[in-house]
Design a protein around this motif. Structure first.
Motif, PDB file in Angstrom:
ATOM      1  N   TRP A 117      35.630  43.520  44.723  1.00 34.22           N
ATOM      2  CA  TRP A 117      36.525  42.493  45.267  1.00 34.22           C
ATOM      3  C   TRP A 117      37.654  43.134  46.057  1.00 34.22           C
ATOM      4  O   TRP A 117      38.015  42.666  47.139  1.00 34.22           O
ATOM      5  N   THR A 156      42.462  32.917  40.719  1.00 34.02           N
ATOM      6  CA  THR A 156      42.160  33.097  42.151  1.00 34.02           C
ATOM      7  C   THR A 156      41.691  31.815  42.830  1.00 34.02           C
ATOM      8  O   THR A 156      41.282  31.855  43.989  1.00 34.02           O
ATOM      9  N   GLY A 175      39.560  40.961  48.937  1.00 34.33           N
ATOM     10  CA  GLY A 175      39.711  39.650  48.314  1.00 34.33           C
ATOM     11  C   GLY A 175      39.009  38.521  49.019  1.00 34.33           C
ATOM     12  O   GLY A 175      39.212  37.352  48.668  1.00 34.33           O
ATOM     13  N   LEU A 203      45.344  41.308  43.873  1.00 38.76           N
ATOM     14  CA  LEU A 203      44.669  42.190  44.810  1.00 38.76           C
ATOM     15  C   LEU A 203      45.491  43.446  45.087  1.00 38.76           C
ATOM     16  O   LEU A 203      44.954  44.565  45.094  1.00 38.76           O
ATOM     17  N   ASP A 248      34.266  35.824  46.501  1.00 43.82           N
ATOM     18  CA  ASP A 248      34.642  34.987  45.365  1.00 43.82           C
ATOM     19  C   ASP A 248      34.600  35.828  44.090  1.00 43.82           C
ATOM     20  O   ASP A 248      33.518  36.267  43.666  1.00 43.82           O
ATOM     21  N   ARG A 258      46.589  35.374  43.611  1.00 43.24           N
ATOM     22  CA  ARG A 258      45.424  36.119  44.083  1.00 43.24           C
ATOM     23  C   ARG A 258      45.859  37.360  44.854  1.00 43.24           C
ATOM     24  O   ARG A 258      45.316  38.453  44.654  1.00 43.24           O
ATOM     25  N   GLU A 259      46.841  37.217  45.722  1.00 43.39           N
ATOM     26  CA  GLU A 259      47.321  38.355  46.506  1.00 43.39           C
ATOM     27  C   GLU A 259      47.990  39.388  45.608  1.00 43.39           C
ATOM     28  O   GLU A 259      47.815  40.600  45.793  1.00 43.39           O
TER      29      GLU A 259
END
Length: 204
Positions: free
Chosen positions: A175, A101, A180, A113, A183, A109-110
């Motif tokens: 998270w 991430t 997202g 998520l 951190d 990261r996406e």
């Protein structure tokens, strides 16, 4: 030469698997998990349904299969054996989250998520997720090798891994709820400290 061919096949297999999974996650997000079929995924990925099933035997696997367990196991295996076990496991969880991430990892990261949202919102995936947690626990214990060879030590390692993974799950849910924006490594560290105390994510 055979080794080169095997490596090439493995690389191509991994690329195909990632492509299929990316299309599946997109379709599940756009159309809904329950209304999207394996055939829909195959058509979107430009492969046959048989190819999809070869890489992902069940529909749930299209969301849940990943390489995170292998990354965590690698970091634990490489960590100093004289460090407390929960620090080794906790440090690996934080490090892998940072790698997935961090800066320059927006796409990963996406993707993570979206997968989390699907796992949280889909009953069938929530149930299957428990199987994945067990598999990850066993991967962590396996990464310890001879250190966890006797039953008593293996039991202690399983208990430590389970507690760390419970903290990880709590952080991941938070998270996802934050879309997202927070951190993730910090959330994992905070969750681990709530369970084990401030020293669990300290530096050697």
């Amino acid at each position: 030469m055979p080794d080169q061919h095997s490596t090439l096949r493995a690389r191509r297999r991994a690329q195909t698997q990632r492509a299929i999974q990316a299309h599946a996650i997109r379709l599940f997000s756009e159309r809904g998990y329950d209304t999207t079929t394996m055939n829909d995924v195959a058509e979107a990925a430009g492969v046959s349904p048989m190819t999809v099933y070869r890489h992902f035997p069940t529909k749930e696997d299209l969301v849940l299969v990943d390489q995170v367990g292998a990354l965590i196991a690698e970091r634990i295996a490489a960590s100093p054996a004289d460090r407390p076990l929960v620090r080794r496991i906790g440090g690996a969880l934080v490090d892998v989250a940072a790698a997935l991430t961090g800066d320059g990892m927006a796409a990963d990261r996406e993707f993570l998520l979206v997968r989390l949202r699907l796992m949280i919102s889909t009953p069938a995936l929530r149930a299957k997720h428990l199987d994945n947690q067990y598999a990850l626990q066993q991967a962590i214990v396996g990464a310890l090798g001879d250190e966890a060879a006797d039953p008593d030590t293996a039991f202690q390692a399983e208990a430590a891994a389970s507690a760390c993974l419970a903290a990880l799950h709590t952080a991941l849910v938070r998270w996802a709820a934050d879309d997202g924006r927070s951190d993730l490594p910090h959330l994992i560290g905070t969750a681990l400290m709530a369970v084990f105390g401030d020293d669990v994510v300290g530096r050697p």
